[in-house]
Design a protein around this motif. Structure first.
Motif, PDB file in Angstrom:
ATOM      1  N   ASP A  82       0.832  -1.203   0.000  1.00 59.62           N
ATOM      2  CA  ASP A  82       0.000   0.000   0.000  1.00 59.62           C
ATOM      3  C   ASP A  82       0.864   1.250   0.000  1.00 59.62           C
ATOM      4  O   ASP A  82       0.562   2.228  -0.689  1.00 59.62           O
ATOM      5  N   ARG A  83       1.983   1.211   0.761  1.00 63.11           N
ATOM      6  CA  ARG A  83       2.896   2.350   0.760  1.00 63.11           C
ATOM      7  C   ARG A  83       3.518   2.539  -0.615  1.00 63.11           C
ATOM      8  O   ARG A  83       3.648   3.676  -1.105  1.00 63.11           O
ATOM      9  N   ALA A  84       3.906   1.424  -1.262  1.00 66.57           N
ATOM     10  CA  ALA A  84       4.475   1.517  -2.607  1.00 66.57           C
ATOM     11  C   ALA A  84       3.458   2.061  -3.599  1.00 66.57           C
ATOM     12  O   ALA A  84       3.801   2.851  -4.491  1.00 66.57           O
ATOM     13  N   ARG A  85       2.184   1.651  -3.442  1.00 68.79           N
ATOM     14  CA  ARG A  85       1.143   2.149  -4.339  1.00 68.79           C
ATOM     15  C   ARG A  85       0.960   3.650  -4.174  1.00 68.79           C
ATOM     16  O   ARG A  85       0.876   4.397  -5.165  1.00 68.79           O
ATOM     17  N   ARG A  86       0.923   4.111  -2.922  1.00 67.11           N
ATOM     18  CA  ARG A  86       0.759   5.545  -2.684  1.00 67.11           C
ATOM     19  C   ARG A  86       1.940   6.332  -3.228  1.00 67.11           C
ATOM     20  O   ARG A  86       1.776   7.404  -3.824  1.00 67.11           O
ATOM     21  N   ASP A  87       3.149   5.795  -3.006  1.00 63.95           N
ATOM     22  CA  ASP A  87       4.341   6.481  -3.519  1.00 63.95           C
ATOM     23  C   ASP A  87       4.327   6.536  -5.042  1.00 63.95           C
ATOM     24  O   ASP A  87       4.712   7.554  -5.638  1.00 63.95           O
ATOM     25  N   LEU A  88       3.907   5.432  -5.671  1.00 63.98           N
ATOM     26  CA  LEU A  88       3.873   5.404  -7.133  1.00 63.98           C
ATOM     27  C   LEU A  88       2.880   6.434  -7.668  1.00 63.98           C
ATOM     28  O   LEU A  88       3.172   7.165  -8.626  1.00 63.98           O
ATOM     29  N   VAL A  89       1.701   6.509  -7.058  1.00 68.39           N
ATOM     30  CA  VAL A  89       0.702   7.477  -7.507  1.00 68.39           C
ATOM     31  C   VAL A  89       1.223   8.901  -7.335  1.00 68.39           C
ATOM     32  O   VAL A  89       1.095   9.746  -8.231  1.00 68.39           O
ATOM     33  N   ALA A  90       1.850   9.168  -6.182  1.00 65.01           N
ATOM     34  CA  ALA A  90       2.370  10.511  -5.937  1.00 65.01           C
ATOM     35  C   ALA A  90       3.495  10.855  -6.909  1.00 65.01           C
ATOM     36  O   ALA A  90       3.542  11.968  -7.461  1.00 65.01           O
ATOM     37  N   ALA A  92       4.099   9.484  -9.888  1.00 58.22           N
ATOM     38  CA  ALA A  92       3.572   9.591 -11.247  1.00 58.22           C
ATOM     39  C   ALA A  92       2.855  10.927 -11.450  1.00 58.22           C
ATOM     40  O   ALA A  92       3.006  11.579 -12.489  1.00 58.22           O
ATOM     41  N   ALA A  93       2.085  11.353 -10.447  1.00 60.04           N
ATOM     42  CA  ALA A  93       1.400  12.643 -10.546  1.00 60.04           C
ATOM     43  C   ALA A  93       2.412  13.779 -10.659  1.00 60.04           C
ATOM     44  O   ALA A  93       2.217  14.731 -11.430  1.00 60.04           O
ATOM     45  N   HIS A  94       3.505  13.678  -9.896  1.00 59.74           N
ATOM     46  CA  HIS A  94       4.543  14.712  -9.966  1.00 59.74           C
ATOM     47  C   HIS A  94       5.187  14.755 -11.341  1.00 59.74           C
ATOM     48  O   HIS A  94       5.411  15.834 -11.907  1.00 59.74           O
ATOM     49  N   GLU A  95       5.489  13.576 -11.897  1.00 63.82           N
ATOM     50  CA  GLU A  95       6.128  13.527 -13.208  1.00 63.82           C
ATOM     51  C   GLU A  95       5.183  14.009 -14.312  1.00 63.82           C
ATOM     52  O   GLU A  95       5.617  14.637 -15.280  1.00 63.82           O
ATOM     53  N   LEU A  96       3.902  13.726 -14.174  1.00 65.38           N
ATOM     54  CA  LEU A  96       2.936  14.156 -15.187  1.00 65.38           C
ATOM     55  C   LEU A  96       2.680  15.660 -15.132  1.00 65.38           C
ATOM     56  O   LEU A  96       2.372  16.286 -16.146  1.00 65.38           O
ATOM     57  N   ARG A  97       2.830  16.230 -13.937  1.00 66.69           N
ATOM     58  CA  ARG A  97       2.497  17.642 -13.768  1.00 66.69           C
ATOM     59  C   ARG A  97       3.403  18.542 -14.615  1.00 66.69           C
ATOM     60  O   ARG A  97       2.937  19.549 -15.170  1.00 66.69           O
ATOM     61  N   THR A  98       4.687  18.193 -14.740  1.00 65.19           N
ATOM     62  CA  THR A  98       5.620  19.068 -15.455  1.00 65.19           C
ATOM     63  C   THR A  98       5.267  19.226 -16.933  1.00 65.19           C
ATOM     64  O   THR A  98       5.090  20.358 -17.407  1.00 65.19           O
ATOM     65  N   PRO A  99       5.135  18.130 -17.708  1.00 65.34           N
ATOM     66  CA  PRO A  99       4.770  18.344 -19.114  1.00 65.34           C
ATOM     67  C   PRO A  99       3.366  18.896 -19.298  1.00 65.34           C
ATOM     68  O   PRO A  99       3.124  19.681 -20.227  1.00 65.34           O
ATOM     69  N   ILE A 100       2.440  18.536 -18.414  1.00 66.26           N
ATOM     70  CA  ILE A 100       1.084  19.068 -18.536  1.00 66.26           C
ATOM     71  C   ILE A 100       1.087  20.579 -18.290  1.00 66.26           C
ATOM     72  O   ILE A 100       0.414  21.347 -18.999  1.00 66.26           O
ATOM     73  N   SER A 101       1.859  21.032 -17.287  1.00 64.31           N
ATOM     74  CA  SER A 101       1.940  22.468 -17.015  1.00 64.31           C
ATOM     75  C   SER A 101       2.555  23.218 -18.190  1.00 64.31           C
ATOM     76  O   SER A 101       2.106  24.316 -18.546  1.00 64.31           O
ATOM     77  N   ALA A 102       3.604  22.614 -18.789  1.00 60.00           N
ATOM     78  CA  ALA A 102       4.234  23.262 -19.945  1.00 60.00           C
ATOM     79  C   ALA A 102       3.271  23.353 -21.116  1.00 60.00           C
ATOM     80  O   ALA A 102       3.191  24.391 -21.793  1.00 60.00           O
ATOM     81  N   LEU A 103       2.532  22.289 -21.361  1.00 58.65           N
ATOM     82  CA  LEU A 103       1.551  22.309 -22.445  1.00 58.65           C
ATOM     83  C   LEU A 103       0.458  23.351 -22.188  1.00 58.65           C
ATOM     84  O   LEU A 103       0.069  24.105 -23.090  1.00 58.65           O
ATOM     85  N   ARG A 104      -0.015  23.382 -20.954  1.00 58.76           N
ATOM     86  CA  ARG A 104      -1.102  24.328 -20.629  1.00 58.76           C
ATOM     87  C   ARG A 104      -0.630  25.767 -20.803  1.00 58.76           C
ATOM     88  O   ARG A 104      -1.360  26.603 -21.375  1.00 58.76           O
ATOM     89  N   ALA A 105       0.565  26.077 -20.320  1.00 55.79           N
ATOM     90  CA  ALA A 105       1.062  27.448 -20.428  1.00 55.79           C
ATOM     91  C   ALA A 105       1.234  27.860 -21.886  1.00 55.79           C
ATOM     92  O   ALA A 105       0.842  28.973 -22.289  1.00 55.79           O
ATOM     93  N   ALA A 106       1.807  26.969 -22.692  1.00 57.04           N
ATOM     94  CA  ALA A 106       2.022  27.291 -24.102  1.00 57.04           C
ATOM     95  C   ALA A 106       0.700  27.475 -24.836  1.00 57.04           C
ATOM     96  O   ALA A 106       0.541  28.404 -25.650  1.00 57.04           O
ATOM     97  N   LEU A 107      -0.266  26.611 -24.546  1.00 54.87           N
ATOM     98  CA  LEU A 107      -1.562  26.708 -25.231  1.00 54.87           C
ATOM     99  C   LEU A 107      -2.335  27.950 -24.778  1.00 54.87           C
ATOM    100  O   LEU A 107      -3.006  28.603 -25.589  1.00 54.87           O
ATOM    101  N   GLU A 108      -2.258  28.295 -23.486  1.00 60.96           N
ATOM    102  CA  GLU A 108      -2.934  29.503 -23.009  1.00 60.96           C
ATOM    103  C   GLU A 108      -2.338  30.746 -23.660  1.00 60.96           C
ATOM    104  O   GLU A 108      -3.067  31.685 -24.039  1.00 60.96           O
ATOM    105  N   ASN A 109      -1.008  30.782 -23.799  1.00 59.05           N
ATOM    106  CA  ASN A 109      -0.361  31.919 -24.462  1.00 59.05           C
ATOM    107  C   ASN A 109      -0.805  32.023 -25.920  1.00 59.05           C
ATOM    108  O   ASN A 109      -1.022  33.124 -26.450  1.00 59.05           O
ATOM    109  N   ALA A 110      -0.927  30.859 -26.570  1.00 59.03           N
ATOM    110  CA  ALA A 110      -1.356  30.864 -27.973  1.00 59.03           C
ATOM    111  C   ALA A 110      -2.804  31.324 -28.102  1.00 59.03           C
ATOM    112  O   ALA A 110      -3.154  32.109 -28.992  1.00 59.03           O
TER     113      ALA A 110
END
Length: 286
Positions: A82-90, A92-110
């Protein structure tokens, strides 16, 4: 007659006392037997609510005590998972946040007309998201044992075919395994070396080792921080936390899973005076 009556009365009282003593003894024994079972039932109910830190006392060496010990082992494993599952979710969410934030910022500017969309940069972020999703699925399938290996004998030179890297190995040395999967491992190790030791020469060596083959991927980069040799293989781990390095941090975890699926081992070793050596122990072809 009086003596017989007294004797009969004493026998009845004695029988009653024996019956009461028997009932009390049975009650105590039953309580002693069922108390650990009730404790396990309460702990199981708590674990069903997500409280995986539950343990039960191991008060005897009989079957009930063995059951309690097995229950505690199961509870500890569930808590770890359960600890490994929680760590994996956290993570993965951290790793996904970076490219998603970059995409959102670029698209909002456009959209706002502030800056035209940089399509190559947007494509790179989308590709990064795709690689991360593929790696997560790959790692999940490997750890679940759901990957079928297509084993065959093949020359060790196939591991570096088409790569600009030196290979030191006997020409007739053969491996036995899934060539595509093992090529994926070596690609991960070479890319990892190039990422963390840019400009450093990378050498791949292979030699017989007992019934198997020992493969080494060695660079002359900055090497491993103390205590990081094993942590490198954790999901989303990075050798240098102080800087942002391209990559998801899943490559070495996937590589170790592939090697272990072959019945081998993968570990990291420091190189004096500086550098890192990744050691693969793989089955050879007899």
């Amino acid at each position: 007659m009086v003596v017989a009556a007294k004797l009969g009365l004493r026998l009845r009282w004695g029988a009653l006392a024996a019956l009461v003593l028997s009932l009390v003894s049975v009650q105590l024994v039953a309580r002693g037997l069922t108390s650990p079972l009730r404790a396990m039932a309460r702990a199981a109910e708590a674990m069903a609510r997500g409280e995986h830190g539950q343990r039960v006392p191991e008060t005897s060496r009989d079957e009930v005590g063995q059951l309690a010990a097995a229950f505690n082992v199961m509870a500890a494993e569930l808590e770890t998972l359960d600890r490994a599952r929680r760590d994996l979710v956290a993570d993965a969410a951290h790793e996904l946040r970076t490219p998603i934030s970059a995409l959102r910022a670029a698209l909002e500017n456009a959209v706002d007309g502030v800056q035209p969309a940089d399509l190559p940069a947007l494509l790179a972020q989308v590709e990064r998201l795709g690689r991360l999703a593929d790696q997560l699925l790959d790692l999940s399938a490997l750890e679940a044992g759901a990957v079928a290996l297509r084993r065959r004998p093949f020359p060790v030179g196939e591991l570096v075919a088409g790569r600009d890297v030196a290979l030191e190995a006997p020409a007739d040395l053969l491996l036995h395994g899934d060539a595509d999967r093992l090529l994926q491992v070596v690609d991960n190790l070479l890319e990892n070396a190039a990422r963390h030791a840019p400009g450093s020469p990378v050498v791949v060596r292979a030699q017989p080792a007992g019934d198997g083959v020992r493969v080494e991927v060695e660079d002359r980069g900055p090497g491993l921080p103390p205590g990081d040799a094993e942590r490198l293989f954790d999901r989303f781990a990075r050798a240098d936390r102080s800087r942002t390095v391209a990559g998801s941090g899943l490559g070495l975890a996937i590589s170790r899973s592939i090697v272990e699926l072959h019945g081998g081992a993968l570990r990291a070793e420091p190189v004096a005076p500086h550098g890192c050596r990744m050691v693969l122990e793989l089955p050879g072809a007899r």
